[in-house]
Write a protein that holds these residues in place. Structure first.
Motif, short mmCIF file in Angstrom:
data_model
loop_
_atom_site.label_atom_id
_atom_site.label_comp_id
_atom_site.label_asym_id
_atom_site.label_seq_id
_atom_site.Cartn_x
_atom_site.Cartn_y
_atom_site.Cartn_z
N CYS A 186 0.81 -1.22 0.00
CA CYS A 186 0.00 0.00 0.00
C CYS A 186 0.85 1.27 0.00
O CYS A 186 0.30 2.38 -0.05
N ARG A 187 2.13 1.09 0.08
CA ARG A 187 3.07 2.19 0.23
C ARG A 187 2.89 3.28 -0.84
O ARG A 187 2.92 4.48 -0.53
N ALA A 188 2.64 2.88 -2.07
CA ALA A 188 2.54 3.84 -3.17
C ALA A 188 1.35 4.79 -3.00
O ALA A 188 1.37 5.92 -3.48
N GLY A 189 0.32 4.33 -2.26
CA GLY A 189 -0.87 5.16 -2.06
C GLY A 189 -0.74 6.15 -0.92
O GLY A 189 -1.69 6.86 -0.60
N ALA A 190 0.42 6.18 -0.27
CA ALA A 190 0.62 7.10 0.86
C ALA A 190 1.92 7.88 0.66
O ALA A 190 2.97 7.51 1.16
N PRO A 191 1.83 8.98 -0.10
CA PRO A 191 3.05 9.71 -0.47
C PRO A 191 3.84 10.26 0.74
O PRO A 191 5.04 10.46 0.62
N ASP A 192 3.17 10.47 1.87
CA ASP A 192 3.91 11.02 3.03
C ASP A 192 4.56 9.94 3.87
O ASP A 192 5.21 10.24 4.87
N ALA A 193 4.39 8.66 3.49
CA ALA A 193 4.90 7.57 4.34
C ALA A 193 6.42 7.57 4.40
O ALA A 193 7.09 7.81 3.40
N PHE A 194 6.93 7.31 5.60
CA PHE A 194 8.38 7.23 5.79
C PHE A 194 8.71 5.91 6.48
O PHE A 194 7.87 5.36 7.21
N PRO A 195 9.91 5.37 6.22
CA PRO A 195 10.22 4.05 6.77
C PRO A 195 10.46 4.07 8.27
O PRO A 195 10.90 5.08 8.83
N VAL A 196 10.17 2.95 8.92
CA VAL A 196 10.42 2.83 10.36
C VAL A 196 10.98 1.42 10.61
O VAL A 196 10.52 0.45 10.01
N THR A 197 11.98 1.33 11.48
CA THR A 197 12.60 0.03 11.77
C THR A 197 11.69 -0.78 12.71
O THR A 197 10.86 -0.21 13.42
N PRO A 198 11.88 -2.11 12.75
CA PRO A 198 11.08 -2.94 13.66
C PRO A 198 11.24 -2.51 15.12
O PRO A 198 10.28 -2.57 15.89
N GLU A 199 12.45 -2.04 15.49
CA GLU A 199 12.69 -1.65 16.89
C GLU A 199 11.84 -0.43 17.27
O GLU A 199 11.21 -0.38 18.33
#
Ligand SMILES: [Zn+2]
Length: 253
Positions: A186-199
């Motif tokens: 779904c990442r492409a549908g959320a332009p403001d999304a930023f990555p986050v680590t599992p921790e």
């Protein structure tokens, strides 16, 4: 015509304010019984002020004020600091953290909308920010719980778009405009999304329901702490409509 001004007494925490002419100051309190209250403290900046240095940012005490009906600016009669929180004003890091906490409350709540739960949470946060060895995570835990009390519940367990569960050990993306975590599809549908680590995601998932006194026991690498701070501030900014001024200061810690 005589105007009566009812006298109100309540527990209160100083969350902001600004100076006026003639040594007066407008003080913003977060009160137990009336929520956010703005009131003028006459002559508070004089050396021999009758308030005797009790009215300081972060002080928690007993407030007596004259309520001006239908007005948003009231008048302080007396304020006695029960928990002065002097330690929060003597350390630059703690000043930045506590300033962020009170600024987020001042910005997030309306006047005359009491929330005893939020009052207790803020009081607890200031106590722990003053004494914790790792006060940064105390602040971040507080901000997460504040978001919930403001009625905004970021979703970190499942993707907010497709509702698929996100595996606990996987990295994900976060989207403040969508209100939580986003899976890879779904990442492409959320332009403001930023990555986050599992921790970092693990902290975000757990901290909303963890008592603030336990935050001091969580040891995380500084890169993960930075990631958590950036993520929570992005969500707060979305809810409050603008970045916190104190966050600039916090960025330099
Ligand atoms: Zn998805």
């Amino acid at each position: 015509m005589r105007i009566t001004m009812p006298l109100q007494t309540t527990d209160a925490i100083v969350i902001g304010g600004h100076d006026l002419a003639e040594a007066d100051r407008i003080v913003v309190f977060y009160t137990l019984t009336s929520g956010k209250v703005r009131a003028v403290a006459d002559g508070v900046r004089r050396i021999r002020s009758r308030f005797g240095g009790n009215i300081q940012l972060f002080s928690h005490g007993r407030l007596v004020y004259f309520e001006r009906p239908n007005r948003t600016l009231h008048k302080v009669n007396e304020f006695l600091a029960v928990r002065p929180h002097q330690g929060l004003r003597e350390d630059l890091d703690r000043i930045a953290l506590a300033s962020t906490a009170v600024e987020a409350v001042a910005l997030g709540v309306e006047e005359n909308e009491p929330s005893p739960g939020l009052f207790e949470l803020l009081a607890e946060a200031l106590d722990h920010l003053e004494t914790a060895n790792r006060p940064v995570l105390v602040l971040e835990g507080f901000l997460l719980q504040l978001l919930r009390l403001l009625g905004y519940r970021p979703e970190f367990q499942e993707c907010v778009r497709c509702r698929n569960q996100l595996p606990a050990r996987d990295a994900a993306h976060l989207s403040p405009t969508h209100g939580g975590a986003i899976c890879a599809s779904c990442r492409a549908g959320a332009p403001d999304a930023f990555p986050v680590t599992p921790e970092a995601l693990g902290f975000l998932r757990g901290a909303g329901g963890t008592p603030l006194r336990l935050m001091d026991r969580i040891a995380l690498p500084s890169t993960t702490v930075r990631e958590i701070m950036d993520a929570i501030h992005a969500f707060l900014c979305q809810v409050l409509g603008r970045p916190l001024r104190s966050a600039d200061f916090l960025g330099r810690l």
